[in-house]
Structures are given as structure tokens and as C-alpha cells.
Write a protein that holds these residues in place. Sequence first.
Motif, short mmCIF file in Angstrom:
data_model
loop_
_atom_site.label_atom_id
_atom_site.label_comp_id
_atom_site.label_asym_id
_atom_site.label_seq_id
_atom_site.Cartn_x
_atom_site.Cartn_y
_atom_site.Cartn_z
N ALA A 295 4.20 8.51 -9.29
CA ALA A 295 4.18 8.04 -10.66
C ALA A 295 3.24 8.40 -11.76
N ARG A 296 2.08 8.98 -11.11
CA ARG A 296 1.13 9.41 -12.06
C ARG A 296 1.29 10.97 -12.46
N GLU A 297 2.19 11.47 -11.62
CA GLU A 297 2.57 12.95 -11.78
C GLU A 297 3.82 13.21 -12.31
N GLY A 298 4.53 12.11 -12.45
CA GLY A 298 6.04 12.00 -12.87
C GLY A 298 6.57 11.19 -14.02
N ASP A 299 7.32 11.37 -14.58
CA ASP A 299 7.90 10.43 -15.54
C ASP A 299 8.43 9.12 -15.00
N THR A 300 7.98 7.87 -15.27
CA THR A 300 7.87 6.69 -14.89
C THR A 300 8.51 5.81 -15.98
N GLY A 301 9.38 5.15 -15.68
CA GLY A 301 10.06 3.97 -16.81
C GLY A 301 10.70 3.20 -16.04
N GLN B 88 0.69 -1.24 -0.02
CA GLN B 88 0.02 0.28 0.25
C GLN B 88 0.85 1.13 0.03
N ILE B 89 1.10 1.80 -1.26
CA ILE B 89 1.92 2.85 -1.37
C ILE B 89 1.38 4.16 -2.27
N PRO B 90 0.10 4.63 -1.65
CA PRO B 90 -0.20 5.66 -2.36
C PRO B 90 0.52 6.93 -2.70
N THR B 91 1.46 7.40 -1.76
CA THR B 91 2.29 8.57 -2.22
C THR B 91 3.38 8.20 -3.40
N PHE B 92 3.89 6.88 -3.47
CA PHE B 92 4.56 6.43 -4.55
C PHE B 92 3.72 6.48 -5.77
N ASP B 93 2.42 5.95 -5.59
CA ASP B 93 1.47 5.79 -6.86
C ASP B 93 1.41 7.27 -7.40
#
Length: 403
Positions: free
Chosen positions: A37-43, A29-34
Motif C-alpha cells: 500500500a505504501r509503495e503502490g497506488d491505493t484507493g 498483522q499484514i506487513p506485506t500488504f501494508d
Amino acid sequence: MKYIVLLGDGMADFPVPALEGKTPLEVAQIPTFDQLAREGDTGLVHTIPEGYPPGSDVANLCVMGYDPVAFYSGRSPLEAVSIGVPLEDGDITYRMNLVTVSDDEAFDQKTMIDHSAGEITTEEADQLVQSLNETLPLAGNQIYTGTSYRHCLVVHGGATGADHTPPHDILEQAIGTYLPKGTQAAYFTDLMEASVAILKDHPVNQKRIAAGKRPANMAWFWGEGTKPALTPFKELYGKTGGVVSAVDLLKGLGLAAGLEAPEVEGATGTLDTNYEGKLAAALDILKNNDFVYMHFEGPDEAGHHGDPAEKIEAIERLDKRVLKPLMAKLAESGEDYHILLMPDHATPIVERTHTSNPIPFILYRSNQAPTHPAQGYSEKMAEDTGYLIRHGHELMAMLLAGA
């Protein structure tokens, strides 16, 4: 502008049968990580160049923006820098783990049970190191106490070319096949065998056994290296800052790069580290500097233990006790900031050691919209963005320049 690396050592993983084929990142359960990821560049990013071992030394050197092909000189010398060992140009350094091996078999048939001797305390380990220095046939060389099970042997006027296996790579296996080879193999094998007799009945180990803890009943040498020569971080990137870690490798890497590396009371390199103290130290560094590198060892140790529940808990603590309050503090400051969130490498539960596969990262910029957002933070969701960085050391320039 402030720049932060938040690194969960070994956080990436493979599907775990006990988790119904999911990874710890997918279950946690990592809501801040998630959100990041939605608001940054993820790869995905490669942090281990081809032909290099997938160790935390190579990987963190890469994440810190140093191409291992140009700068890597071994793991142990960085740890020596952190410990405060004065290295001469001709010195060769080696990591010495205090490990737990099985007790009854012949030396070469012993099984590697625990690479960390039950995460022995530094105070206990120091007593064992002193006994080894007094009794082992070191031939004028010396072992220096580090943190917990991690220590450093300095060989004066030696030669490189040793072929040693990390103990976390051979858990539950007989050690005979993995004893030292190459340069001075007999010297190191003799030290390791002699250490068994010295440590077996040591009062520290007797107390640990009586308390139901694993004894540190053997010294294991590995991680050959030579004196590091890193271009200062400020010279490379024009930024000042520091590294916050409980681990000598990371503190040494920071010091070798000309960064601060403060001691944090209660920082252990395990699941039960002082998260709040490390966050406070990072924020203190940012008061007068541009950059901080925050390192947490807990997920990696859980991977080596083969413990999915512990790894999930370590990841969740990073979200709740580090990233969430960090972002709140940064928002209060009113300054723009960039965060690079990632592991250094994977430490899969099913493997119990490091692997070289690409790992998920998030590069978040408070002042820019993302071009490669993800639905959340996991290995699969990072892969789904199609964003791949082939040379991990390039991420640092991207973090600092906002490219």
C-alpha cells in the motif's frame, strides 16, 4: 512483465464492536500488504454496478475486467462450466446449496442456520446429491455435484424470471418469507420441501450429527442464469493466463474467458485451504503466460460466519503464506511485475452477507513510483488517499497497461 491479481474474497468490512470499532483489516498483522500500500497506488473501487446484487459473481466478473452490464448472465452457469456440465442454449441453471435449517418447525417456519451445512465435504455432498437426483420430482432435470456445499441444477427448456434469495442473506431468519417467487416458484418450493424428508435421515447426515457436525438437511435453489458468452480474455486484453481458485464460480469464470483453471489438491475454499499449493499453481501458470488471478475464499466464509477472529486469521494467512513468498519469487526472477490486491466485495461481520459499498484496492507496479500511496492497507487508509475508481472493470486495463 507478469501481472497478478490477489483477491481475498469478502476481505473488506465495517467497524466491528468486538474489535473495539476496528475492521479485521485494521486489526490484522499484514506487513506485506501494508508495504504494498505504501509503495503502490491505493484507493477505493466500486465493483457492483448500480442495480446489481453484490454477489461474488458480479464482483469477480468486474475485477476480471468484464463490465457486468454487458457480460453478466448469472452465477450458476459459470459454476456449471467449471463442473463440466454441457449447457444448451435453452438451459437455465441454478445454484443448489446444501444448507442446515432448524429441525422441528413446519417447513416455512424453519430457520436458516448455515448456508454451507458446516462446510460439508465434497465426498459427503456427492452422496446427498445422488440421493436427491434419484428421489426428487425433478421433471427430467438434473443436479450436478460441485464443491463442498455448492452444486448446480440444470433446467432444460425453462424460462427465466425466478426470484430466489441467496441463503447466506437470510442466516438466523425463518425461510418462509424468502421461499421462491416468480417463474416456476411452485416447482422450486416443492423441490426444497421434498428435500427435507430425503435428507433428514440420510446416512451421511446421521454420521455428521453423531460427529457433532451440522447436517445438510435441505436443498436451497437460487442464482438463476443462462449460458455465458464472454469475449475471450486474450481477445480483450492480449494476455494469456489462468485462474487459481477452489471455487467453481471462479474456475468457471476463468474457463469461460479462455483461461486455465487448474485443480489444486487440498484447495478447499475455506480458511484451511492449501495456500502453498495454490501459490505453486499460480507460479506455474506464470512460467508460460502473462497473467494469473489468485482467489481465496476464506475471508468471505468468516464474514458469513460472523467470526472476526477467523476473518483476521484468513487475512493474515494471505499476507504471510501467499503475498510475501510471491513477491520473493517475483523478485528472484528479475522480471518487472504488477500486482492488484483487493477483495471482490465486503462481507461485513455485523451483516454476515455481502454489501455494495466501495472496497479498498492496491495497484502495485515494480517499475513505477506510486501517485496515490497510503500509510497501510485498510478501508480507512484507502479512503484517505482520495483515489476512487467508479467502474471496477477498468482496473484490469490499468493493471495490464500500467496506466
